[in-house]
Design an enzyme around this catalytic site. Structure first.
Site, PDB file in Angstrom:
ATOM      1  CE1 TYR A  96     -33.572  -7.457 -14.246  1.00  0.00           C
ATOM      2  CE2 TYR A  96     -32.494  -6.474 -12.192  1.00  0.00           C
ATOM      3  CZ  TYR A  96     -31.959  -6.688 -13.539  1.00  0.00           C
ATOM      4  OH  TYR A  96     -31.054  -6.785 -14.083  1.00  0.00           O
ATOM      5  CD  GLU A 112     -32.221 -12.143  -5.791  1.00  0.00           C
ATOM      6  OE1 GLU A 112     -32.356 -11.421  -4.818  1.00  0.00           O
ATOM      7  OE2 GLU A 112     -31.452 -11.588  -6.662  1.00  0.00           O
TER       8      GLU A 112
END
Length: 154
Positions: free
Chosen positions: A122, A129
């Site tokens: 994550y 991102e």
């Protein structure tokens, strides 16, 4: 396959087919939000909508940012992280459906992977991102769509 052949993270998204599949799969994740809203699954609807929304925004930045964004380290990091976290996640869901019990019916190695991999994947996915958003923010194509490019201001 690409990384196993000695490729780099910066060229993971250079395959147009991969990008098309990525857009389709991530767009289909909207169903996760609908399932949460309808109560079909026990996931919190708002959290699910935020996660799916952020991924769709990242896909939009990736595809709207042009070739320069697609060929960045962050894009590859994002895609690889997403992929490595989703495979055990969906295998876990499948095992839970087949056994009828997500806690006791799932093989322990799969249970462990499902709840342990996210600790690394994550943060790496989010880093990818952010790097993708930063790369797209320099793209005139992406900024024109948002109405922020120099061409739009003229």
């Amino acid at each position: 396959r690409h990384l196993a052949d000695g490729g780099s993270l910066s060229s993971v998204c250079s395959d147009p087919f991969l990008v098309t599949v990525l857009v389709c799969v991530q767009s289909a994740a909207i169903m996760e939000v609908l399932h949460a809203v309808s109560g079909l699954v026990r996931s919190p609807a708002v959290v699910t909508a935020m996660q799916v929304g952020s991924r769709l925004a990242a896909i939009f930045a990736l595809t709207g940012g042009g070739k320069d964004t697609l060929e960045r380290f962050g894009a590859g990091l994002m895609v690889i992280s997403w992929s490595l976290v989703e495979v055990p996640r969906y295998l876990f869901y499948l095992a839970a459906i087949l056994s009828g019990d997500a806690t006791k019916g799932t093989p322990y190695p799969l249970f462990w992977l499902r709840y342990s991999l996210f600790a690394v994947l994550y943060p790496s996915g989010i880093t990818g991102e952010v790097l993708t958003f930063l790369a797209a923010s320099k793209s005139d194509t992406f900024l024109t769509f948002l109405g922020e490019s120099e061409t739009c201001r003229a």
